[in-house]
Design a protein around this motif. Structure first.
Motif, PDB file in Angstrom:
ATOM      1  N   TYR A 154       0.842  -1.186   0.000  1.00 26.11           N
ATOM      2  CA  TYR A 154       0.000   0.000   0.000  1.00 26.11           C
ATOM      3  C   TYR A 154       0.882   1.242   0.000  1.00 26.11           C
ATOM      4  O   TYR A 154       1.927   1.278   0.654  1.00 26.11           O
ATOM      5  CB  TYR A 154      -0.913   0.010   1.232  1.00 26.11           C
ATOM      6  N   VAL A 155       0.450   2.253  -0.729  1.00 25.07           N
ATOM      7  CA  VAL A 155       1.152   3.528  -0.754  1.00 25.07           C
ATOM      8  C   VAL A 155       0.162   4.608  -0.353  1.00 25.07           C
ATOM      9  O   VAL A 155      -0.861   4.813  -1.024  1.00 25.07           O
ATOM     10  CB  VAL A 155       1.737   3.842  -2.144  1.00 25.07           C
ATOM     11  N   VAL A 156       0.432   5.283   0.750  1.00 24.93           N
ATOM     12  CA  VAL A 156      -0.426   6.350   1.246  1.00 24.93           C
ATOM     13  C   VAL A 156       0.189   7.688   0.864  1.00 24.93           C
ATOM     14  O   VAL A 156       1.353   7.950   1.171  1.00 24.93           O
ATOM     15  CB  VAL A 156      -0.584   6.264   2.782  1.00 24.93           C
ATOM     16  N   VAL A 157      -0.607   8.533   0.195  1.00 27.92           N
ATOM     17  CA  VAL A 157      -0.130   9.840  -0.250  1.00 27.92           C
ATOM     18  C   VAL A 157      -1.026  10.931   0.336  1.00 27.92           C
ATOM     19  O   VAL A 157      -2.140  11.143  -0.150  1.00 27.92           O
ATOM     20  CB  VAL A 157      -0.114   9.952  -1.781  1.00 27.92           C
ATOM     21  N   PRO A 158      -0.605  11.619   1.397  1.00 29.74           N
ATOM     22  CA  PRO A 158      -1.364  12.775   1.888  1.00 29.74           C
ATOM     23  C   PRO A 158      -1.265  13.916   0.876  1.00 29.74           C
ATOM     24  O   PRO A 158      -0.180  14.204   0.359  1.00 29.74           O
ATOM     25  CB  PRO A 158      -0.652  13.137   3.201  1.00 29.74           C
ATOM     26  N   VAL A 159      -2.388  14.556   0.604  1.00 30.12           N
ATOM     27  CA  VAL A 159      -2.429  15.582  -0.447  1.00 30.12           C
ATOM     28  C   VAL A 159      -3.069  16.852   0.101  1.00 30.12           C
ATOM     29  O   VAL A 159      -4.222  16.836   0.551  1.00 30.12           O
ATOM     30  CB  VAL A 159      -3.236  15.083  -1.670  1.00 30.12           C
ATOM     31  N   TYR A 160      -2.314  17.945   0.038  1.00 33.01           N
ATOM     32  CA  TYR A 160      -2.880  19.248   0.388  1.00 33.01           C
ATOM     33  C   TYR A 160      -2.306  20.289  -0.568  1.00 33.01           C
ATOM     34  O   TYR A 160      -1.123  20.626  -0.484  1.00 33.01           O
ATOM     35  CB  TYR A 160      -2.577  19.626   1.832  1.00 33.01           C
ATOM     36  N   ASN A 161      -3.145  20.755  -1.481  1.00 39.32           N
ATOM     37  CA  ASN A 161      -2.743  21.779  -2.458  1.00 39.32           C
ATOM     38  C   ASN A 161      -1.454  21.377  -3.190  1.00 39.32           C
ATOM     39  O   ASN A 161      -0.510  22.150  -3.283  1.00 39.32           O
ATOM     40  CB  ASN A 161      -2.555  23.131  -1.765  1.00 39.32           C
ATOM     41  N   MET A 162      -1.479  20.184  -3.746  1.00 39.20           N
ATOM     42  CA  MET A 162      -0.299  19.638  -4.434  1.00 39.20           C
ATOM     43  C   MET A 162      -0.532  19.453  -5.925  1.00 39.20           C
ATOM     44  O   MET A 162       0.141  18.652  -6.572  1.00 39.20           O
ATOM     45  CB  MET A 162       0.085  18.284  -3.821  1.00 39.20           C
ATOM     46  N   GLU A 163      -1.478  20.181  -6.494  1.00 34.22           N
ATOM     47  CA  GLU A 163      -1.841  19.968  -7.896  1.00 34.22           C
ATOM     48  C   GLU A 163      -0.649  20.011  -8.853  1.00 34.22           C
ATOM     49  O   GLU A 163      -0.571  19.175  -9.768  1.00 34.22           O
ATOM     50  CB  GLU A 163      -2.893  20.990  -8.324  1.00 34.22           C
ATOM     51  N   PRO A 164       0.320  20.927  -8.711  1.00 36.69           N
ATOM     52  CA  PRO A 164       1.424  20.965  -9.682  1.00 36.69           C
ATOM     53  C   PRO A 164       2.337  19.733  -9.633  1.00 36.69           C
ATOM     54  O   PRO A 164       3.059  19.468 -10.600  1.00 36.69           O
ATOM     55  CB  PRO A 164       2.210  22.231  -9.280  1.00 36.69           C
ATOM     56  N   TYR A 165       2.322  19.001  -8.527  1.00 39.51           N
ATOM     57  CA  TYR A 165       3.267  17.904  -8.343  1.00 39.51           C
ATOM     58  C   TYR A 165       2.610  16.522  -8.285  1.00 39.51           C
ATOM     59  O   TYR A 165       3.295  15.510  -8.386  1.00 39.51           O
ATOM     60  CB  TYR A 165       4.051  18.110  -7.038  1.00 39.51           C
TER      61      TYR A 165
END
Length: 332
Positions: free
Chosen positions: A3-14
């Motif tokens: 499993y790969v957990v990716v927290p995302v907060y305002n990361m649209e460019p990356y």
């Protein structure tokens, strides 16, 4: 399953670069959990597009903004809900602005399976590029340590993003909410559970240094920040944990880590303009604390001679570290 957990907060460019680096792994037994932590840009919609395009392989969790710890906790909870056997599955916590080599997960999983490890740490590349540079050296064999041995090893770093852990290790654990240096609160607890732990010098993780990242702003935003001593709270808990177990060397290692942090933070702060320095650096509090803790750690038998010399030099002349940091940042 990995499993790969990716927290995302305002990361649209990356975010695309990050998620694509996971979906394009040579290992196919992968599930991706994207945690949209109340993003205000297009990150949440992009997460949903990935989930729609890869059903059964990508999941999205949406929640109000709660910070990195809350997002990681939510992602881990979803992993446990999806996993049929957490004792056999593994999990990687990946930052949304970073990316990984196509063979990262196959390599890390092979180490764990071959060596019967509960976790493995790989090396990383640090920079602002979009691809991995070629390996310039043979990474050499993987070192296998006990969890206790890994905690004493200077090559084993606190960060979670370069480590693949058995999912079961996270049972009953969580990242603390609203804290800076959240990794310090949990790192030692997971590693202590490891029967065997692999340490590899293979560069598999790309740590992307973007302006405005958490790590980029720590030193600049430390001045009298109410959260600036969270790391000390984490080490206080760690010292209490190992004191209760009678683990003297682990306690000494905790004091060594405290001294390292004090040295680094003092050098970083004293290299800032005077009006931007944290009070604890400017008024000598950090130096006094360092000198109080120095005797509690300097006798640890795992401290290498050169590092011991650096510790002693800082004890005698703290400004020497400041001058050295102007030539080469100490955290590197």
């Amino acid at each position: 399953m990995v499993y790969v957990v990716v927290p995302v907060y305002n990361m649209e460019p990356y975010l695309e670069r990050c998620v694509d680096s996971v979906l394009n792994q040579t290992l196919r037994e992968i599930r991706v959990v994207l945690v949209d932590d109340g993003s205000r840009d297009g990150s949440g919609a992009l997460c949903d597009r990935y989930a729609a395009a890869c059903p059964g392989r990508v999941w999205t969790v949406h929640q109000p903004n709660g910070g990195l710890s809350a997002a990681r906790n939510a992602g881990l909870a979803r992993c446990f809900a999806l996993s049929q056997d957490p004792a056999q599955d593994y999990v990687l916590l990946l930052d949304a602005d970073d990316f990984i080599r196509p063979d990262f997960l196959a390599y890390a999983l092979s180490v764990c399976e071959k060596e019967n490890c509960d976790g493995v740490q790989v090396d990383w590349v640090r920079g602002t590029g979009n691809r991995f540079p070629p390996e310039t050296r043979d990474p050499g064999p993987v070192r296998i340590l006990t969890g206790a041995g890994a905690l004493l090893d200077p090559a084993v770093k606190t960060t979670f993003c370069t480590k693949l852990y058995r999912l079961e290790l996270y049972r009953g654990e969580s990242f603390p909410l609203g804290k800076m240096n959240e990794d310090e609160f949990l790192f030692y607890r997971l590693l202590w559970k490891c029967r065997r732990f692999g340490v590899s010098r293979a560069k598999m993780y790309y740590y992307f240094q973007r302006p405005g990242s958490i790590m980029d702003t720590v030193a600049r935003g430390l001045k009298d920040n109410p959260r600036r001593r969270d790391w000390r709270e984490a080490f206080g808990e760690r010292i209490a944990f190992f004191t209760a177990l009678g683990e003297k060397r682990q306690v000494q290692r905790c004091y060594e880590r405290i001294c390292i942090e004090l040295m680094l933070r003092y050098a970083e702060q004293m290299n800032l303009p005077r009006d931007r320095r944290d009070t604890e650096a400017a008024d000598g509090t950090m130096v006094r604390e360092y000198r109080a803790f120095y005797p509690k750690m300097i006798g640890l038998d795992t401290i290498r001679p050169l590092r011991k010399l650096l510790f002693t030099l800082f004890y005698l002349c703290p400004m020497g570290a400041v001058l050295a940091a102007r030539i080469h940042p100490l955290r590197r």
